[in-house]
Design a protein around this motif. Structure first.
Motif, short mmCIF file in Angstrom:
data_model
loop_
_atom_site.label_atom_id
_atom_site.label_comp_id
_atom_site.label_asym_id
_atom_site.label_seq_id
_atom_site.Cartn_x
_atom_site.Cartn_y
_atom_site.Cartn_z
N UNK A 141 115.90 162.97 -54.75
CA UNK A 141 115.62 164.36 -54.73
C UNK A 141 115.81 165.00 -53.12
N UNK A 142 115.57 164.07 -52.01
CA UNK A 142 115.84 164.56 -50.90
C UNK A 142 114.23 164.98 -50.39
N UNK A 143 114.22 164.83 -48.92
CA UNK A 143 112.96 165.05 -48.45
C UNK A 143 112.83 166.68 -48.01
N UNK A 144 112.45 167.15 -48.99
CA UNK A 144 112.49 168.77 -49.11
C UNK A 144 111.43 169.39 -50.14
N UNK A 145 110.87 170.57 -50.12
CA UNK A 145 110.08 170.85 -50.93
C UNK A 145 110.53 171.10 -52.37
N UNK A 146 109.70 170.31 -53.35
CA UNK A 146 110.39 170.15 -54.34
C UNK A 146 109.52 170.95 -55.81
N UNK A 147 110.24 171.17 -56.91
CA UNK A 147 109.66 171.71 -58.03
C UNK A 147 109.31 170.78 -58.97
N UNK A 148 108.20 170.29 -59.25
CA UNK A 148 107.78 168.98 -59.97
C UNK A 148 107.17 169.43 -61.23
N UNK A 149 107.66 168.69 -62.36
CA UNK A 149 106.84 169.06 -63.79
C UNK A 149 105.89 167.69 -64.22
N UNK A 224 113.19 172.95 -62.50
CA UNK A 224 112.30 171.47 -62.13
C UNK A 224 113.67 170.57 -61.52
N UNK A 225 112.84 169.87 -60.38
CA UNK A 225 113.61 169.00 -59.71
C UNK A 225 113.34 167.71 -60.16
#
Length: 344
Positions: A141-149, A224-225
């Motif tokens: 997903x990349x090293x970035x802020x993520x939206x997780x479920x 969601x990412x």
């Protein structure tokens, strides 16, 4: 971080997960029967946690059935079978029981030493699996802020400490890579609403709760990412049993092109089962869904289907991650295809 399960002066001390979030209290369980009851009513729950509790319960039995230095192995084996049968779907329980029973010939002290090894190994194993999973999430997903479920509770309460899927979320949050965690309420006993919310708040991680049926909608609408869940049993082909509701999230994630990652220690692997079709799924009391908060909500006599778990087929899973890395069947096929799809 305090432990959710400990061995203190011959008794099992465990966080009472039925009391949270309103009260944080410790159970002191001094007999195998008390441990079995705590496991069955979900005061102790989470596949790794019940494995540790089960191992310690066998150690209790071995001590209780030792007279003048001689252990009544038949009596201990009978108790061990009752302990292993307390919850049939999560393989960690039977795995841990078998492991300590294998030390019976050495006497009660050998059984306790093995049970204590399982307890002390748990945090190390889960931290390693969480680190592996967090690294995979960032590669996908990349090293970035993520939206997780996530779904159900897979944190320190479900283990001795740290957690599996929620442990990976802790790692990502600690690295500054979490914008928000969405989680289902987890019907019928609300492990998400009561336990995951409590752990995320404790850790200071931004979070929002969904009704269970809203998870697929969140995925479909691009909220969601990545999905991170735990497991109660992983079959040889990569099929996974986890808390009921996991399968629908996997289907939705697959349709939305969102990575779906399972985080579990190797003790959750069951290579004796070829596929999820062979998993015995625990069904729980109808009363858990015909009443809510002690109030009857369904007409008397309503028939109920209340499975505690469902099975997610391997083809819907991006990867199963253990403390040793990716689980074999998914190592090259699904992960490679997922990376290719997301790069195209």
């Amino acid at each position: 971080m305090s432990l959710s399960i400990a061995w203190q002066d011959g008794v099992v001390e465990a966080v009472d997960q039925c009391a949270l979030p309103h009260e944080y209290r410790l159970l002191r369980l001094s007999t195998p029967g008390e441990v079995i009851d705590a496991i069955q009513r979900l005061a102790i729950r989470g596949a790794p946690a019940i494995g540790v509790a089960g191992a310690l319960a066998v150690a209790m039995s071995a001590r209780a059935h030792t007279r003048d230095g001689v252990c009544d192995e038949a009596a201990v084996r009978a108790d061990a079978q009752r302990i292993a049968d307390a919850r049939p779907t999560a393989v960690n329980l039977s795995w841990a029981v078998r492991r300590v029973v294998g030390k019976l010939s050495g006497g009660a002290d050998a059984v306790l030493a093995e049970a204590y090894d399982i307890l002390t190994e748990d945090e190390k194993r889960n931290r390693a699996a969480a680190d592996e999973a967090a690294d995979l999430v960032q590669r996908l997903c990349g090293r970035r802020p993520l939206r997780l479920l996530t779904h159900c509770n897979t944190g320190r309460l479900a283990t001795v400490a740290w957690g599996t899927a929620l442990g990976a979320i802790r790692v990502l949050a600690g690295n500054g890579h979490v914008t928000e965690v969405l989680f289902g309420e987890t019907r019928p006993l609300l492990q998400g609403a009561r336990l995951t919310a409590w752990e995320l708040a404790e850790a200071g991680i931004p979070h929002r709760m969904l009704v269970d049926s809203a998870g697929p909608a969140a995925l479909a609408s691009g909220m969601v990412d990545c999905v991170l869940v735990g497991a109660d049993r992983v079959c040889a082909n990569g099929d996974v049993a986890n808390k009921i509701g996991t399968y629908s999230l996997a289907l939705a994630a697959h349709r939305a092109g969102v990575p779906f990652i399972v985080v579990a220690p190797e003790s959750t692997l069951d290579l004796s089962l070829a596929s999820g079709a062979d998993i015995l799924i625990e069904e729980r009391s109808a009363a858990e869904v015909t009443a809510f908060g002690g109030v009857e909500v369904a007409p008397a006599g309503t028939e109920v289907f209340n499975p505690a778990f469902d099975v997610t087929p391997a083809e819907l899973i991006t990867a199963v991650v253990t403390e040793s890395g990716l689980f074999g069947p998914l190592r090259t096929t699904l992960l490679t295809s997922t990376v290719s799809e997301r790069a195209s």
